[in-house]
Structure formats: C-alpha cells, structure tokens
Design a protein around this motif. Sequence first.
Motif, mmCIF file in Angstrom:
data_model
loop_
_atom_site.group_PDB
_atom_site.id
_atom_site.type_symbol
_atom_site.label_atom_id
_atom_site.label_comp_id
_atom_site.label_asym_id
_atom_site.label_seq_id
_atom_site.Cartn_x
_atom_site.Cartn_y
_atom_site.Cartn_z
ATOM 1 N N SER A 23 17.037 -27.818 -3.374
ATOM 2 C CA SER A 23 15.885 -27.403 -2.567
ATOM 3 C C SER A 23 15.109 -26.248 -3.188
ATOM 4 O O SER A 23 13.894 -26.173 -3.041
ATOM 5 C CB SER A 23 16.336 -27.037 -1.162
ATOM 6 O OG SER A 23 17.281 -25.987 -1.197
ATOM 7 N N PHE A 24 15.787 -25.351 -3.892
ATOM 8 C CA PHE A 24 15.096 -24.220 -4.506
ATOM 9 C C PHE A 24 14.126 -24.698 -5.589
ATOM 10 O O PHE A 24 12.995 -24.224 -5.682
ATOM 11 C CB PHE A 24 16.108 -23.220 -5.078
ATOM 12 C CG PHE A 24 16.975 -22.603 -4.019
ATOM 13 C CD1 PHE A 24 16.505 -21.546 -3.251
ATOM 14 C CD2 PHE A 24 18.244 -23.090 -3.764
ATOM 15 C CE1 PHE A 24 17.286 -20.980 -2.256
ATOM 16 C CE2 PHE A 24 19.031 -22.539 -2.775
ATOM 17 C CZ PHE A 24 18.555 -21.481 -2.022
ATOM 18 N N PHE A 25 14.569 -25.647 -6.414
ATOM 19 C CA PHE A 25 13.694 -26.197 -7.427
ATOM 20 C C PHE A 25 12.571 -27.014 -6.781
ATOM 21 O O PHE A 25 11.433 -26.991 -7.235
ATOM 22 C CB PHE A 25 14.472 -27.088 -8.407
ATOM 23 C CG PHE A 25 15.267 -26.322 -9.415
ATOM 24 C CD1 PHE A 25 14.669 -25.803 -10.545
ATOM 25 C CD2 PHE A 25 16.620 -26.125 -9.229
ATOM 26 C CE1 PHE A 25 15.400 -25.094 -11.478
ATOM 27 C CE2 PHE A 25 17.372 -25.422 -10.152
ATOM 28 C CZ PHE A 25 16.763 -24.902 -11.285
ATOM 29 N N ALA A 26 12.901 -27.743 -5.718
ATOM 30 C CA ALA A 26 11.887 -28.545 -5.038
ATOM 31 C C ALA A 26 10.772 -27.658 -4.501
ATOM 32 O O ALA A 26 9.588 -27.976 -4.647
ATOM 33 C CB ALA A 26 12.523 -29.356 -3.911
ATOM 34 N N VAL A 27 11.109 -26.529 -3.896
ATOM 35 C CA VAL A 27 10.089 -25.611 -3.381
ATOM 36 C C VAL A 27 9.274 -25.040 -4.533
ATOM 37 O O VAL A 27 8.046 -25.003 -4.480
ATOM 38 C CB VAL A 27 10.727 -24.485 -2.539
ATOM 39 C CG1 VAL A 27 9.721 -23.381 -2.251
ATOM 40 C CG2 VAL A 27 11.285 -25.055 -1.249
ATOM 41 N N ALA A 28 9.938 -24.600 -5.589
ATOM 42 C CA ALA A 28 9.212 -24.044 -6.735
ATOM 43 C C ALA A 28 8.274 -25.093 -7.342
ATOM 44 O O ALA A 28 7.129 -24.786 -7.676
ATOM 45 C CB ALA A 28 10.198 -23.533 -7.789
ATOM 46 N N ASN A 29 8.733 -26.315 -7.470
ATOM 47 C CA ASN A 29 7.907 -27.370 -8.058
ATOM 48 C C ASN A 29 6.812 -27.841 -7.113
ATOM 49 O O ASN A 29 5.770 -28.326 -7.562
ATOM 50 C CB ASN A 29 8.781 -28.557 -8.475
ATOM 51 C CG ASN A 29 9.657 -28.216 -9.654
ATOM 52 O OD1 ASN A 29 9.273 -27.452 -10.526
ATOM 53 N ND2 ASN A 29 10.848 -28.775 -9.682
ATOM 54 N N ALA A 30 7.013 -27.704 -5.816
ATOM 55 C CA ALA A 30 6.012 -28.142 -4.848
ATOM 56 C C ALA A 30 4.837 -27.183 -4.775
ATOM 57 O O ALA A 30 3.831 -27.476 -4.146
ATOM 58 C CB ALA A 30 6.640 -28.314 -3.469
ATOM 59 N N LEU A 31 4.950 -26.052 -5.428
ATOM 60 C CA LEU A 31 3.839 -25.108 -5.413
ATOM 61 C C LEU A 31 2.629 -25.633 -6.179
ATOM 62 O O LEU A 31 1.598 -24.984 -6.240
ATOM 63 C CB LEU A 31 4.294 -23.738 -5.924
ATOM 64 C CG LEU A 31 5.372 -23.085 -5.046
ATOM 65 C CD1 LEU A 31 5.728 -21.707 -5.566
ATOM 66 C CD2 LEU A 31 4.953 -23.030 -3.591
ATOM 67 N N ILE A 32 2.748 -26.836 -6.720
ATOM 68 C CA ILE A 32 1.578 -27.509 -7.296
ATOM 69 C C ILE A 32 0.560 -27.806 -6.199
ATOM 70 O O ILE A 32 -0.560 -28.215 -6.493
ATOM 71 C CB ILE A 32 1.964 -28.817 -8.039
ATOM 72 C CG1 ILE A 32 2.669 -29.781 -7.085
ATOM 73 C CG2 ILE A 32 2.828 -28.514 -9.247
ATOM 74 C CD1 ILE A 32 2.923 -31.150 -7.665
ATOM 75 N N LEU A 33 0.944 -27.559 -4.951
ATOM 76 C CA LEU A 33 0.002 -27.714 -3.844
ATOM 77 C C LEU A 33 -1.260 -26.889 -4.076
ATOM 78 O O LEU A 33 -2.350 -27.285 -3.673
ATOM 79 C CB LEU A 33 0.655 -27.279 -2.525
ATOM 80 C CG LEU A 33 1.710 -28.205 -1.939
ATOM 81 C CD1 LEU A 33 2.418 -27.522 -0.777
ATOM 82 C CD2 LEU A 33 1.096 -29.507 -1.503
ATOM 83 N N GLU A 34 -1.112 -25.738 -4.729
ATOM 84 C CA GLU A 34 -2.278 -24.895 -4.991
ATOM 85 C C GLU A 34 -3.302 -25.616 -5.863
ATOM 86 O O GLU A 34 -4.496 -25.408 -5.707
ATOM 87 C CB GLU A 34 -1.845 -23.572 -5.622
ATOM 88 C CG GLU A 34 -1.087 -22.713 -4.633
ATOM 89 C CD GLU A 34 -0.683 -21.363 -5.180
ATOM 90 O OE1 GLU A 34 -0.949 -21.071 -6.368
ATOM 91 O OE2 GLU A 34 -0.086 -20.594 -4.411
#
Length: 93
Positions: free
Chosen positions: A16-27
Amino acid sequence: DYVKGMFDFIKRSPNSFFAVANALILEEKGYVWQDEVDDFKIKLGDKLYFTRNDSALIALNIGKKCSKDDVVFHIIVSHADSPSFKVKPVCDI
C-alpha cells in the motif's frame, strides 16, 4: 494501453505504501493535494486528493454539472494493503 498501464502500476506497487506513492500521478491528471484536517472549500469541477499515514489515498472528482440539490454520487474503491497486489506463485488451496 490502459491494461498495460494498470499492470505496470501493480508491478511498481507491491504494498500500500508504494501504491500511494505511485498514485500521486493524479497530479498529472489535474488533482490537487488537500490537507484532510483543513476545511474543504469544494467547488464544481474540483479534483483533489489526500493521503493518510502514507498508506491510504482518497481522491475526489467533483462533477462540473452538479447542482446544490444533487444527492447522486459514485464511489470507486480499491483495497491495496492486504493481501496486497502480490499473487502467490504456489497457492495453498
């Protein structure tokens, strides 16, 4: 392309930690970070997200055609912390 992108995301996100970091492509898609303890000043067309403990991410996309009387909304949820995105090579069952 969509499926390949999803598989690439899963491969880069073993927990989940990597998923959150990688999901920051939302920006890149126009989402703006919001501190969850601040008052939300939401208006039509807003795209915002916040994170909690670096292991949870919540994103909101406010429609442009909503009215103050609308009570319809959609929720899309994904659970990524346990058992995570990993697939066991040898299943016990």
